[in-house]
Design a protein around this motif. Structure first.
Motif, PDB file in Angstrom:
ATOM      1  N   ALA A  17      38.213  42.382  42.749  1.00  0.00           N
ATOM      2  CA  ALA A  17      38.768  42.680  41.428  1.00  0.00           C
ATOM      3  C   ALA A  17      38.641  41.474  40.492  1.00  0.00           C
ATOM      4  N   VAL A  18      38.949  40.283  41.002  1.00  0.00           N
ATOM      5  CA  VAL A  18      38.822  39.073  40.171  1.00  0.00           C
ATOM      6  C   VAL A  18      37.354  38.822  39.831  1.00  0.00           C
ATOM      7  N   PHE A  19      36.451  39.005  40.802  1.00  0.00           N
ATOM      8  CA  PHE A  19      35.010  38.858  40.543  1.00  0.00           C
ATOM      9  C   PHE A  19      34.604  39.795  39.407  1.00  0.00           C
ATOM     10  N   LEU A  20      35.041  41.063  39.462  1.00  0.00           N
ATOM     11  CA  LEU A  20      34.727  42.046  38.426  1.00  0.00           C
ATOM     12  C   LEU A  20      35.213  41.573  37.053  1.00  0.00           C
ATOM     13  N   VAL A  21      36.462  41.137  36.981  1.00  0.00           N
ATOM     14  CA  VAL A  21      37.031  40.688  35.704  1.00  0.00           C
ATOM     15  C   VAL A  21      36.264  39.479  35.168  1.00  0.00           C
ATOM     16  N   LEU A  22      35.982  38.512  36.036  1.00  0.00           N
ATOM     17  CA  LEU A  22      35.239  37.330  35.591  1.00  0.00           C
ATOM     18  C   LEU A  22      33.821  37.700  35.140  1.00  0.00           C
ATOM     19  N   VAL A  49      34.400  30.086  51.025  1.00  0.00           N
ATOM     20  CA  VAL A  49      34.795  28.906  51.797  1.00  0.00           C
ATOM     21  C   VAL A  49      36.173  29.106  52.425  1.00  0.00           C
ATOM     22  N   VAL A  50      37.105  29.661  51.677  1.00  0.00           N
ATOM     23  CA  VAL A  50      38.477  29.813  52.169  1.00  0.00           C
ATOM     24  C   VAL A  50      38.603  30.948  53.183  1.00  0.00           C
ATOM     25  N   PHE A  51      37.967  32.093  52.916  1.00  0.00           N
ATOM     26  CA  PHE A  51      38.178  33.272  53.755  1.00  0.00           C
ATOM     27  C   PHE A  51      37.020  33.601  54.689  1.00  0.00           C
ATOM     28  N   GLY A  52      35.912  32.888  54.562  1.00  0.00           N
ATOM     29  CA  GLY A  52      34.811  33.083  55.493  1.00  0.00           C
ATOM     30  C   GLY A  52      33.701  33.980  54.983  1.00  0.00           C
ATOM     31  N   PRO A  53      32.648  34.095  55.781  1.00  0.00           N
ATOM     32  CA  PRO A  53      31.428  34.771  55.332  1.00  0.00           C
ATOM     33  C   PRO A  53      31.575  36.277  55.110  1.00  0.00           C
ATOM     34  N   ILE A  54      32.326  36.966  55.942  1.00  0.00           N
ATOM     35  CA  ILE A  54      32.454  38.418  55.762  1.00  0.00           C
ATOM     36  C   ILE A  54      33.200  38.711  54.466  1.00  0.00           C
ATOM     37  N   ALA A  55      34.295  38.010  54.242  1.00  0.00           N
ATOM     38  CA  ALA A  55      35.048  38.193  52.996  1.00  0.00           C
ATOM     39  C   ALA A  55      34.185  37.806  51.796  1.00  0.00           C
ATOM     40  N   GLY A  56      33.501  36.669  51.880  1.00  0.00           N
ATOM     41  CA  GLY A  56      32.640  36.239  50.775  1.00  0.00           C
ATOM     42  C   GLY A  56      31.555  37.261  50.471  1.00  0.00           C
ATOM     43  N   GLY A  57      30.915  37.759  51.510  1.00  0.00           N
ATOM     44  CA  GLY A  57      29.860  38.753  51.313  1.00  0.00           C
ATOM     45  C   GLY A  57      30.390  40.041  50.709  1.00  0.00           C
ATOM     46  N   LEU A  58      31.510  40.534  51.228  1.00  0.00           N
ATOM     47  CA  LEU A  58      32.068  41.786  50.709  1.00  0.00           C
ATOM     48  C   LEU A  58      32.599  41.638  49.286  1.00  0.00           C
ATOM     49  N   ILE A  59      33.172  40.498  48.970  1.00  0.00           N
ATOM     50  CA  ILE A  59      33.637  40.256  47.593  1.00  0.00           C
ATOM     51  C   ILE A  59      32.450  40.275  46.641  1.00  0.00           C
ATOM     52  N   GLY A  60      31.357  39.602  47.023  1.00  0.00           N
ATOM     53  CA  GLY A  60      30.157  39.613  46.189  1.00  0.00           C
ATOM     54  C   GLY A  60      29.586  41.017  46.039  1.00  0.00           C
ATOM     55  N   LEU A  61      29.496  41.746  47.131  1.00  0.00           N
ATOM     56  CA  LEU A  61      28.945  43.105  47.125  1.00  0.00           C
ATOM     57  C   LEU A  61      29.784  44.049  46.264  1.00  0.00           C
ATOM     58  N   GLY A  63      32.430  43.384  44.159  1.00  0.00           N
ATOM     59  CA  GLY A  63      32.660  42.930  42.790  1.00  0.00           C
ATOM     60  C   GLY A  63      31.451  43.124  41.899  1.00  0.00           C
ATOM     61  N   HIS A  64      30.265  42.778  42.408  1.00  0.00           N
ATOM     62  CA  HIS A  64      29.050  42.926  41.603  1.00  0.00           C
ATOM     63  C   HIS A  64      28.714  44.402  41.387  1.00  0.00           C
ATOM     64  N   ALA A  65      28.843  45.230  42.439  1.00  0.00           N
ATOM     65  CA  ALA A  65      28.560  46.661  42.297  1.00  0.00           C
ATOM     66  C   ALA A  65      29.501  47.303  41.272  1.00  0.00           C
ATOM     67  N   LEU A  66      30.777  46.959  41.327  1.00  0.00           N
ATOM     68  CA  LEU A  66      31.731  47.500  40.347  1.00  0.00           C
ATOM     69  C   LEU A  66      31.405  47.039  38.937  1.00  0.00           C
ATOM     70  N   ASN A  67      31.021  45.783  38.787  1.00  0.00           N
ATOM     71  CA  ASN A  67      30.655  45.280  37.465  1.00  0.00           C
ATOM     72  C   ASN A  67      29.447  46.031  36.917  1.00  0.00           C
ATOM     73  N   ASP A  68      28.412  46.184  37.732  1.00  0.00           N
ATOM     74  CA  ASP A  68      27.228  46.918  37.275  1.00  0.00           C
ATOM     75  C   ASP A  68      27.580  48.354  36.897  1.00  0.00           C
ATOM     76  N   ALA A  69      28.339  49.028  37.756  1.00  0.00           N
ATOM     77  CA  ALA A  69      28.676  50.429  37.514  1.00  0.00           C
ATOM     78  C   ALA A  69      29.480  50.604  36.228  1.00  0.00           C
ATOM     79  N   THR A  70      30.419  49.683  35.966  1.00  0.00           N
ATOM     80  CA  THR A  70      31.260  49.817  34.775  1.00  0.00           C
ATOM     81  C   THR A  70      30.602  49.258  33.518  1.00  0.00           C
ATOM     82  N   THR A  71      29.654  48.356  33.678  1.00  0.00           N
ATOM     83  CA  THR A  71      28.987  47.766  32.520  1.00  0.00           C
ATOM     84  C   THR A  71      27.755  48.572  32.100  1.00  0.00           C
ATOM     85  N   TYR A  72      26.925  48.928  33.076  1.00  0.00           N
ATOM     86  CA  TYR A  72      25.637  49.566  32.784  1.00  0.00           C
ATOM     87  C   TYR A  72      25.594  51.055  33.122  1.00  0.00           C
TER      88      TYR A  72
END
Length: 182
Positions: A17-22, A49-61, A63-72
């Motif tokens: 959610a924060v990734f999407l907002v940013l 770094v704080v939560f590890g690779p699975i969390a980092g990967g899923l946040i990127g996936l 957050g970015h997918a939601l941003n694209d879907a809501t923006t484009y």
């Protein structure tokens, strides 16, 4: 997967959610089509770094997918995959930087920035444009230009803002040798 706790699941949800907002509201437009300077990747690096690779990967996936879907109105999967890649590998390699111990000095800053720069260079200079050509049959000169600009701006943004975020986070952690036995 033993570290995949309720805390990590909540971090993924809030992090996406924060990734999407940013990505949506704290991005700087450029003259390159569909390419902005993103502050979201500094936050993604912190979360990886704080939560590890699975969390980092899923946040990127997510957050970015939601941003694209809501923006484009559609998801540009080649770049979403790179956000997953960046979050995962900064999280994986970033575990060497143990900010939970309250340490983020010059050595850790240099290590973090080498890691994030290499991961992002591979992702944005190579993976994103190649996937654009393979998935969407985009012109190579266009997507390699977009990838290069996105990569350079993300490396700089994460290098500055991400380093500040990690240093600030480390200061909130108790150093393991800070308590003296009486």
């Amino acid at each position: 997967m033993k570290n995949f706790s309720i805390r990590t699941i909540v971090a993924i949800g809030i992090g996406a959610a924060v990734f999407l907002v940013l990505a949506k509201f704290v991005a700087i437009p450029t003259g390159i089509p569909n390419t902005t300077i993103q502050t979201a990747y500094a936050f993604l690096a912190l979360m990886g770094v704080v939560f590890g690779p699975i969390a980092g990967g899923l946040i990127g996936l997510i957050g970015h997918a939601l941003n694209d879907a809501t923006t484009y109105g559609y998801v540009w999967w080649s770049w979403v995959i790179v956000s997953l890649f960046v979050g995962f590998f900064i999280g994986l390699l970033g575990k060497r930087i143990n900010v939970e111990e309250g340490e983020f000095g010059i050595k850790q800053m240099i290590s973090f920035n080498i890691i994030q720069a290499v991961v992002q260079a591979v992702g944005w200079f190579l993976l994103a444009p190649v996937l654009d050509v393979l998935i969407y049959a985009e012109p190579a000169n266009k997507v390699f230009t977009q990838g290069a600009f996105a990569g350079i701006s993300n490396i700089v943004t994460v290098g500055v803002i991400g380093t500040i975020l990690l240093a600030s986070y480390a200061k909130t952690r108790t150093k393991s040798d800070s308590l003296a036995k009486e």
